[in-house]
Motif scaffolding. Structure first.
Motif, short mmCIF file in Angstrom:
data_model
loop_
_atom_site.label_atom_id
_atom_site.label_comp_id
_atom_site.label_asym_id
_atom_site.label_seq_id
_atom_site.Cartn_x
_atom_site.Cartn_y
_atom_site.Cartn_z
N LEU A 143 0.75 -1.10 0.01
CA LEU A 143 0.06 -0.12 0.16
C LEU A 143 0.88 1.51 -0.02
CD1 LEU A 143 -2.70 -1.17 2.49
CD2 LEU A 143 -2.84 -0.53 0.02
N ARG A 144 2.03 1.20 0.80
CA ARG A 144 2.60 2.56 0.72
C ARG A 144 3.49 2.72 -0.37
NH1 ARG A 144 6.33 0.46 4.50
NH2 ARG A 144 4.92 0.98 6.05
N ALA A 145 3.88 1.54 -1.23
CA ALA A 145 4.95 1.70 -2.42
C ALA A 145 3.82 2.16 -3.59
CB ALA A 145 5.16 0.12 -2.92
N LYS A 146 2.44 1.86 -3.43
CA LYS A 146 1.50 2.30 -4.67
C LYS A 146 0.90 3.58 -4.16
CE LYS A 146 2.70 -1.09 -6.93
NZ LYS A 146 3.67 -1.04 -8.20
N GLY A 147 1.31 4.18 -2.98
CA GLY A 147 0.57 5.39 -2.51
C GLY A 147 -0.77 5.35 -1.92
N LEU A 148 -0.98 4.27 -1.57
CA LEU A 148 -2.53 3.98 -1.11
C LEU A 148 -2.92 4.04 0.41
CD1 LEU A 148 -3.32 1.24 -3.52
CD2 LEU A 148 -4.06 3.29 -3.65
N ASP A 149 -1.60 3.89 0.89
CA ASP A 149 -1.55 3.99 2.51
C ASP A 149 -2.34 4.88 3.22
OD1 ASP A 149 0.85 5.17 1.65
OD2 ASP A 149 1.64 5.09 3.49
N GLY A 150 -2.09 6.23 2.88
CA GLY A 150 -2.63 7.31 3.24
C GLY A 150 -4.14 7.49 3.55
N TYR A 151 -4.94 6.72 2.66
CA TYR A 151 -6.34 6.66 2.88
C TYR A 151 -7.25 6.10 3.89
CZ TYR A 151 -6.06 8.11 -2.04
OH TYR A 151 -5.83 8.45 -3.34
N PHE A 152 -6.19 5.06 4.56
CA PHE A 152 -6.86 4.23 5.39
C PHE A 152 -6.32 4.46 7.14
CE2 PHE A 152 -6.22 1.87 1.69
CZ PHE A 152 -7.60 1.28 1.31
N ASP A 153 -7.47 4.40 7.68
CA ASP A 153 -7.26 4.35 9.32
C ASP A 153 -6.62 3.15 9.82
OD1 ASP A 153 -8.56 7.16 9.65
OD2 ASP A 153 -10.23 6.05 8.74
#
Length: 235
Positions: A143-153
């Motif tokens: 998720l971090r590598a694909k720039g998706l981690d910031g969306y999730f609590d």
């Protein structure tokens, strides 16, 4: 989902969403193929085609490895394959872990519309959690590598709870972490695993039409709706 009104109705009744990872947010088939290929080479076993791997993804790494080993060992008969699979499993697991960590995200791509869909859900005030049967140690860096981690609590992998999807326990526990009731928490996934878990937990469920559903038509699954892109969640 083709009819916008039903999807709008579902979204109007939820306070949070639980999003699956493999086959829903990210196409990870290339990562699986690379890691499993390395594992099979280490074990001196023949390769397996991506079309077979695709039908085995979704029930956790343990199930995936056993399915792959059974497939490539089946030339000796099913009974012998099962026996050999269990004998080889410890070495296969260690090899797979090493290869997957080495390639995690390199052969994977975020599905078109994923960012837009997550942005729309966050913009609507929904709390989000990623819930996957992939091990947490693989899911978080992906998720971090694909720039998706910031969306999730919250991010919960298949090793976060005592049981995996399609058992409802991971969804129930994720709802607890989000502070929401299952009936007001949308499950977004790509397979019957997600739908079965959602139904048993009491969550509404929407499935994407492009993921990994064990080789079966996803529109035959009992769900509250279907979308061809996560961007439709903001339509």
């Amino acid at each position: 989902m083709n009819a916008r009104a039903p999807l709008t109705a579902v979204l109007s009744r939820v306070d949070a969403a639980i999003i699956d990872l493999d086959g829903t947010l990210v196409d990870t088939l290339g990562d699986f193929a690379a890691a499993l290929g390395g594992m099979l080479r280490d074990l001196g076993l023949p390769p397996i085609g991506a079309q077979h791997i695709e039908q085995m993804v979704g029930k956790g790494s343990e199930h995936l490895l056993r399915s792959v080993l059974n497939h490539v060992l089946a030339l000796d008969g099913k009974a012998q394959a099962a026996i050999k699979t269990e004998a080889l499993y410890p070495a296969a697991w260690a090899s797979y872990q090493r290869h997957y960590l080495a390639v995690n995200g390199q052969y994977a791509a975020v599905y078109a519309g994923a960012h837009e869909g997550l942005q729309a859900l966050r913009g609507a005030g929904l709390r989000l959690a990623c819930l996957t049967n992939k091990p947490t140690g693989f899911a978080v860096p992906l998720l971090r590598a694909k720039g998706l981690d910031g969306y999730f609590d919250h991010v919960f992998g298949g090793d976060a709870f005592a049981r995996k999807k399609p058992d409802p326990l991971p969804l129930v526990k994720t709802c607890e972490a989000l502070g929401t009731q299952p009936a007001r928490t949308l499950m977004v996934g790509d397979s019957s695993n997600d739908a079965q878990a959602a139904r048993a937990a009491g969550c509404p469920v929407v499935l994407v039409t492009y993921g990994y559903n064990h080789g079966q038509p996803v529109r035959a699954v009992d769900a509250d709706g279907f979308v061809d892109s996560l961007a439709q969640l903001g339509a």
